[in-house]
Design a protein around this motif. Sequence first.
Motif, PDB file in Angstrom:
ATOM      1  N   GLU A 140      29.784 -18.636  20.329  1.00 23.83           N
ATOM      2  CA  GLU A 140      30.574 -17.874  19.362  1.00 23.83           C
ATOM      3  C   GLU A 140      30.839 -18.679  18.095  1.00 23.83           C
ATOM      4  O   GLU A 140      30.740 -18.175  16.985  1.00 23.83           O
ATOM      5  CB  GLU A 140      31.899 -17.437  19.997  1.00 23.83           C
ATOM      6  CG  GLU A 140      32.710 -16.484  19.147  1.00 23.83           C
ATOM      7  CD  GLU A 140      32.063 -15.113  18.998  1.00 23.83           C
ATOM      8  OE1 GLU A 140      32.339 -14.447  17.961  1.00 23.83           O
ATOM      9  OE2 GLU A 140      31.291 -14.694  19.872  1.00 23.83           O
ATOM     10  N   LEU A 141      31.137 -19.954  18.249  1.00 23.71           N
ATOM     11  CA  LEU A 141      31.374 -20.835  17.115  1.00 23.71           C
ATOM     12  C   LEU A 141      30.129 -20.944  16.236  1.00 23.71           C
ATOM     13  O   LEU A 141      30.210 -20.915  15.008  1.00 23.71           O
ATOM     14  CB  LEU A 141      31.805 -22.214  17.602  1.00 23.71           C
ATOM     15  CG  LEU A 141      32.081 -23.265  16.542  1.00 23.71           C
ATOM     16  CD1 LEU A 141      33.260 -22.854  15.674  1.00 23.71           C
ATOM     17  CD2 LEU A 141      32.352 -24.596  17.190  1.00 23.71           C
ATOM     18  N   MET A 142      28.970 -21.060  16.862  1.00 26.81           N
ATOM     19  CA  MET A 142      27.725 -21.197  16.118  1.00 26.81           C
ATOM     20  C   MET A 142      27.398 -19.920  15.333  1.00 26.81           C
ATOM     21  O   MET A 142      26.854 -19.990  14.239  1.00 26.81           O
ATOM     22  CB  MET A 142      26.563 -21.555  17.042  1.00 26.81           C
ATOM     23  CG  MET A 142      26.748 -22.893  17.737  1.00 26.81           C
ATOM     24  SD  MET A 142      27.034 -24.273  16.609  1.00 26.81           S
ATOM     25  CE  MET A 142      25.478 -24.366  15.772  1.00 26.81           C
ATOM     26  N   LEU A 143      27.732 -18.770  15.900  1.00 23.92           N
ATOM     27  CA  LEU A 143      27.427 -17.503  15.219  1.00 23.92           C
ATOM     28  C   LEU A 143      28.427 -17.171  14.122  1.00 23.92           C
ATOM     29  O   LEU A 143      28.049 -16.694  13.069  1.00 23.92           O
ATOM     30  CB  LEU A 143      27.411 -16.352  16.223  1.00 23.92           C
ATOM     31  CG  LEU A 143      26.262 -16.383  17.256  1.00 23.92           C
ATOM     32  CD1 LEU A 143      26.399 -15.205  18.203  1.00 23.92           C
ATOM     33  CD2 LEU A 143      24.922 -16.365  16.558  1.00 23.92           C
ATOM     34  N   ASN A 144      29.690 -17.414  14.398  1.00 26.13           N
ATOM     35  CA  ASN A 144      30.745 -16.937  13.493  1.00 26.13           C
ATOM     36  C   ASN A 144      31.539 -18.039  12.830  1.00 26.13           C
ATOM     37  O   ASN A 144      32.486 -17.744  12.082  1.00 26.13           O
ATOM     38  CB  ASN A 144      31.701 -16.011  14.265  1.00 26.13           C
ATOM     39  CG  ASN A 144      30.974 -14.798  14.801  1.00 26.13           C
ATOM     40  OD1 ASN A 144      30.141 -14.220  14.121  1.00 26.13           O
ATOM     41  ND2 ASN A 144      31.285 -14.422  16.019  1.00 26.13           N
ATOM     42  N   GLY A 145      31.222 -19.272  13.116  1.00 28.29           N
ATOM     43  CA  GLY A 145      31.942 -20.366  12.486  1.00 28.29           C
ATOM     44  C   GLY A 145      33.399 -20.492  12.897  1.00 28.29           C
ATOM     45  O   GLY A 145      34.177 -21.139  12.246  1.00 28.29           O
TER      46      GLY A 145
END
Length: 84
Positions: free
Chosen positions: A78-83
Motif C-alpha cells: 500500500e505504501l509503494m502504491l499510494n505513498g
Amino acid sequence: MGDTSHVVSDADLRTAFLGTDFGGADHRKLIEIGVLKTACGYGSGHTLTQIMIGLKLIGANATVLKRGRDLMRAAYHELMLNGG
C-alpha cells in the motif's frame, strides 16, 4: 502495513521466536522492519538476524532472499502504491 501471513505463517513466527524475549513487541512487525533494514544496508540485533535467517528471509551474508522480498512486497504494498 499489509498482511504478510501468507509468506510467514503465524505458526512459523511463533516457532521462530520461541524462547526469545522481545517483551510485548509485535513479532511480525519486527521481521517486516528487520528485512527492510537489511535491504537498506542496516543491521538488526543478533537474535532477530538469526530468526530472519532461520525463516529464510535473509541469507547469512545479509542479502534479502526471495521469501524476504515477497514479505516486503506484501508488507509495504500500500505504501509503494499510494505513498502512505
